[in-house]
Design an enzyme around this catalytic site. Structure first.
Site, PDB file in Angstrom:
ATOM      1  CG  HIS A  76      -1.925  -0.841   1.141  1.00 33.25           C
ATOM      2  ND1 HIS A  76      -3.170  -0.857   1.744  1.00 33.25           N
ATOM      3  CD2 HIS A  76      -2.238  -2.095   0.364  1.00 33.25           C
ATOM      4  CE1 HIS A  76      -4.118  -1.660   1.525  1.00 33.25           C
ATOM      5  NE2 HIS A  76      -3.398  -2.388   0.635  1.00 33.25           N
ATOM      6  CE1 TYR A 204      -5.855   4.045   8.344  1.00 30.03           C
ATOM      7  CE2 TYR A 204      -6.586   4.220  10.744  1.00 30.03           C
ATOM      8  CZ  TYR A 204      -5.697   3.713   9.659  1.00 30.03           C
ATOM      9  OH  TYR A 204      -4.633   2.624  10.049  1.00 30.03           O
ATOM     10  N   PRO A 296      -5.504   0.231  18.338  1.00 27.68           N
ATOM     11  CG  PRO A 296      -7.190  -1.011  17.468  1.00 27.68           C
ATOM     12  CD  PRO A 296      -6.405  -0.290  18.626  1.00 27.68           C
ATOM     13  CE  LYS A 300       3.429   3.001  14.030  1.00 32.12           C
ATOM     14  NZ  LYS A 300       3.297   2.538  12.305  1.00 32.12           N
ATOM     15  CE1 TYR A 388      -1.733   3.962   9.320  1.00 29.15           C
ATOM     16  CE2 TYR A 388      -0.694   2.664   7.634  1.00 29.15           C
ATOM     17  CZ  TYR A 388      -1.676   2.798   8.383  1.00 29.15           C
ATOM     18  OH  TYR A 388      -2.680   1.989   8.430  1.00 29.15           O
TER      19      TYR A 388
HETATM   20  C1  LIG Z   1      -8.631  -8.103  18.962  1.00 29.66           C
HETATM   21  C2  LIG Z   1      -7.378  -7.462  18.569  1.00 29.66           C
HETATM   22  C3  LIG Z   1      -7.140  -6.725  17.171  1.00 29.66           C
HETATM   23  C4  LIG Z   1      -5.773  -6.112  16.909  1.00 29.66           C
HETATM   24  N1  LIG Z   1      -5.500  -5.457  15.954  1.00 29.66           N
HETATM   25  C5  LIG Z   1      -4.453  -4.908  15.519  1.00 29.66           C
HETATM   26  C6  LIG Z   1      -4.152  -4.099  14.316  1.00 29.66           C
HETATM   27  O1  LIG Z   1      -5.130  -3.992  13.402  1.00 29.66           O
HETATM   28  N2  LIG Z   1      -3.013  -3.811  13.971  1.00 29.66           N
HETATM   29  C7  LIG Z   1      -2.174  -3.931  15.023  1.00 29.66           C
HETATM   30  O2  LIG Z   1      -0.942  -3.693  14.596  1.00 29.66           O
HETATM   31  N3  LIG Z   1      -2.324  -4.605  16.017  1.00 29.66           N
HETATM   32  C8  LIG Z   1      -3.256  -5.330  16.194  1.00 29.66           C
HETATM   33  N4  LIG Z   1      -3.688  -5.829  17.668  1.00 29.66           N
HETATM   34  C9  LIG Z   1      -2.284  -6.186  18.224  1.00 29.66           C
HETATM   35  C10 LIG Z   1      -1.296  -7.198  17.855  1.00 29.66           C
HETATM   36  O3  LIG Z   1      -2.221  -8.051  17.286  1.00 29.66           O
HETATM   37  C11 LIG Z   1      -0.427  -7.437  18.961  1.00 29.66           C
HETATM   38  O4  LIG Z   1       0.256  -6.286  19.231  1.00 29.66           O
HETATM   39  C12 LIG Z   1       0.397  -8.688  18.704  1.00 29.66           C
HETATM   40  O5  LIG Z   1      -0.304  -9.679  18.683  1.00 29.66           O
HETATM   41  C13 LIG Z   1       1.369  -8.539  19.717  1.00 29.66           C
HETATM   42  O6  LIG Z   1       2.165  -9.937  19.445  1.00 29.66           O
HETATM   43  P1  LIG Z   1       2.757 -10.439  20.996  1.00 29.66           P
HETATM   44  O7  LIG Z   1       3.432 -11.883  20.178  1.00 29.66           O
HETATM   45  O8  LIG Z   1       3.328  -9.670  21.684  1.00 29.66           O
HETATM   46  O9  LIG Z   1       1.563 -11.074  21.645  1.00 29.66           O
HETATM   47  P2  LIG Z   1       0.364 -12.071  21.259  1.00 29.66           P
HETATM   48  O10 LIG Z   1      -0.075 -12.013  19.907  1.00 29.66           O
HETATM   49  O11 LIG Z   1      -0.559 -11.620  22.332  1.00 29.66           O
HETATM   50  O12 LIG Z   1       1.127 -13.470  21.852  1.00 29.66           O
HETATM   51  C14 LIG Z   1       1.087 -14.030  22.995  1.00 29.66           C
HETATM   52  C15 LIG Z   1       1.218 -15.403  23.091  1.00 29.66           C
HETATM   53  O13 LIG Z   1       1.416 -15.890  24.334  1.00 29.66           O
HETATM   54  C16 LIG Z   1       0.528 -16.607  24.900  1.00 29.66           C
HETATM   55  N5  LIG Z   1       0.526 -16.625  26.442  1.00 29.66           N
HETATM   56  C17 LIG Z   1      -0.134 -15.953  27.068  1.00 29.66           C
HETATM   57  N6  LIG Z   1       0.115 -16.219  28.285  1.00 29.66           N
HETATM   58  C18 LIG Z   1       0.682 -17.367  28.628  1.00 29.66           C
HETATM   59  C19 LIG Z   1       1.312 -18.106  29.684  1.00 29.66           C
HETATM   60  N7  LIG Z   1       0.954 -17.980  30.984  1.00 29.66           N
HETATM   61  N8  LIG Z   1       2.014 -19.085  29.285  1.00 29.66           N
HETATM   62  C20 LIG Z   1       2.426 -19.564  28.055  1.00 29.66           C
HETATM   63  N9  LIG Z   1       1.798 -18.646  26.819  1.00 29.66           N
HETATM   64  C21 LIG Z   1       1.116 -17.805  27.197  1.00 29.66           C
HETATM   65  C22 LIG Z   1      -0.765 -16.615  24.270  1.00 29.66           C
HETATM   66  O14 LIG Z   1      -1.603 -17.503  24.095  1.00 29.66           O
HETATM   67  C23 LIG Z   1      -0.184 -15.905  22.789  1.00 29.66           C
HETATM   68  O15 LIG Z   1       0.100 -17.016  21.911  1.00 29.66           O
HETATM   69  C24 LIG Z   1      -4.700  -6.492  17.744  1.00 29.66           C
HETATM   70  C25 LIG Z   1      -5.078  -7.030  18.962  1.00 29.66           C
HETATM   71  C26 LIG Z   1      -6.158  -7.590  19.430  1.00 29.66           C
HETATM   72  C27 LIG Z   1      -6.207  -8.314  20.766  1.00 29.66           C
END
Ligand SMILES: Cc1cc2nc3c(=O)[nH]c(=O)nc-3n(C[C@H](O)[C@H](O)[C@H](O)COP(=O)(O)OP(=O)(O)OC[C@H]3O[C@@H](n4cnc5c(N)ncnc54)[C@H](O)[C@@H]3O)c2cc1C
Length: 393
Positions: A76, A204, A296, A300, A388
């Site tokens: 994009h 947006y 969101p 980021k 962005y």
């Molecule tokens: C509904 C939703 C929509 C989103 N939309 C956007 C978007 O449009 N754009 C954007 O940039 N970001 C978005 N985000 C944010 C983005 O998805 C997250 O920032 C991203 O997933 C972060 O990755 P992570 O690996 O840090 O955490 P996570 O993806 O949360 O991964 C953490 C992992 O740890 C595991 N875990 C948790 N606790 C334990 C434990 N005690 N023991 C073992 N494993 C555990 C979980 O099951 C999970 O698999 C969204 C988030 C949500 C919830």
């Protein structure tokens, strides 16, 4: 009977942060074990982010998991902003010479899991009751329960990549951690549908009834959001009503191009800004949502997880390769410098585009003046664009 194991880096969480860290470490010859509380199908099916900064895409390429991203990702060059049915475009390529790629988090996760299971090392699925021990010592341990047995894993370091609700941040003594938080008084109602997007770029929209976003995951799969109250009941939002509201808020041009269809996923997400600092305690290092959350609006969350991993991987490989500890010591400070800028950008986008006040109030006029300025100033558009597409690592 407790089964005993040992690894260099124990990683909690198989989200994008944990999987990418494990992959990059492996490429630098550092071993890890990933403990994930859910099963593979759940992790691969979790619908979340979709906009990748160029830096994230480059990191995935460096990790050797970007073949499908290059084939299927949608590049994009800009976004469209609609204010009360009048629109203007922010042209990333023209303003910054950079772009973003739309590629679902589900697909990033699938690609990373496939690479990991191709010989990189174990992912322990369904690891229950993961507990962190001795993080102040040189030999921290993880204990967990899996397949009806207790396990203990001794590590050099622990990477807490377990998201906002994980156990890692909670394992740091309360007096060693500061929390900064803003909870917004509204949420996003999101739908995913197998229909072509109404535009080839994200739209947006700021509307008197609230914010709306037209996004996509592929040329045949659309992701839409509308601002809603935190107390909304999903049962009161049948698909037809969501489409009607989207058409109203996104403006007449998008409405005319919009294809509607049954939602394959529908959910409400609260919006929050959150930072925990420092991102390190002893031999435990936090990365991704475990340490910070952004609303969101600025796309980021996933990208910040990637930049944390970049800094953490660099610090760990300097330790194993050159016996250097300076990058580990500076990890929190380095990662937080970028995190805070992304927090600012996400807060600013959220504050500018959502319905926060009575439309006749002074604050509402300030929002409109800000958008009017953005529509007419190349300097303002450049500031939005460079945030962005992602600030440099
Ligand atoms: C509904 C939703 C929509 C989103 N939309 C956007 C978007 O449009 N754009 C954007 O940039 N970001 C978005 N985000 C944010 C983005 O998805 C997250 O920032 C991203 O997933 C972060 O990755 P992570 O690996 O840090 O955490 P996570 O993806 O949360 O991964 C953490 C992992 O740890 C595991 N875990 C948790 N606790 C334990 C434990 N005690 N023991 C073992 N494993 C555990 C979980 O099951 C999970 O698999 C969204 C988030 C949500 C919830």
């Amino acid at each position: 009977m407790v089964s005993q194991g040992r690894t260099q880096v124990g990683i909690i969480g198989a989200g994008p942060a944990g999987l990418l860290l494990a992959r990059l470490l492996k490429l630098h010859g550092v071993e890890s074990v990933i403990l994930e509380q859910r099963d593979r199908a759940y992790v691969e099916g979790r619908v979340r982010a979709g906009v990748l900064e160029q830096g994230t895409a480059s990191l995935l390429e460096e990790a050797g998991v970007a073949d499908r991203l290059k084939r299927e990702g949608l590049v994009h060059d800009g976004i469209e902003i609609v204010v009360r049915d009048r629109s203007f475009r922010i042209d990333f390529r023209d303003l910054t010479d950079k772009t973003v790629v739309v590629y679902g988090q589900t697909e990033v996760t699938k690609d990373l899991i496939a690479a990991r299971l191709g010989g990189d090392g174990p992912i322990v699925w369904n690891a229950a009751n993961v507990t962190i021990h001795d993080i102040d010592s040189a030999r921290p341990r993880l204990t967990y329960r899996c397949d009806g047995q207790e396990h203990e894993l001794t590590c050099d370091f622990i990477a807490g990549c377990d998201g906002f609700h994980g156990v890692s941040r909670q394992s740091i003594p309360a007096n060693a951690l500061r929390h900064f938080e803003r909870v917004y008084p509204f949420g996003w109602l999101g739908i995913l549908a197998d229909v072509p997007p109404c535009s080839h770029e994200l739209i947006y929209a700021k509307h008197a009834r609230g914010f709306a976003l037209a996004s996509m995951r592929s040329p045949t799969r659309s992701r839409y959001y509308i601002q809603c109250s935190l107390y909304e009941d999903l049962d009161e939002w049948p698909d037809a009503l969501v489409w009607e509201e989207l058409k109203r808020r996104l403006g007449s041009e998008a409405a005319a191009r919009m294809t509607t269809g049954p939602a394959i996923e529908k959910s409400i997400a609260p919006l929050r800004s959150f930072v925990a600092a420092p991102m390190r305690h002893g031999r435990l290092f936090l990365a991704g949502d475990a340490a910070h959350i952004v609303p969101p609006t600025g796309a980021k969350g996933l990208n910040l997880a990637a930049s944390d991993v970049y800094y953490l991987c660099r610090a760990l490989t300097a330790f194993y390769g050159d016996k250097r500890t300076d990058l580990l010591d500076r990890y929190s400070e380095t990662a937080l410098a970028r995190v805070w800028k992304a927090e600012r950008f996400s807060w600013w986008m959220t504050t500018m585009l959502h319905k926060l006040h009575d439309e006749t109030s002074f604050e509402a006029q300030m929002q409109l003046a800000e958008l009017d300025y953005l529509a007419s100033s190349r300097a303002a558009q450049t500031a939005l664009a460079e945030n962005y597409v992602g600030l440099p690592y």
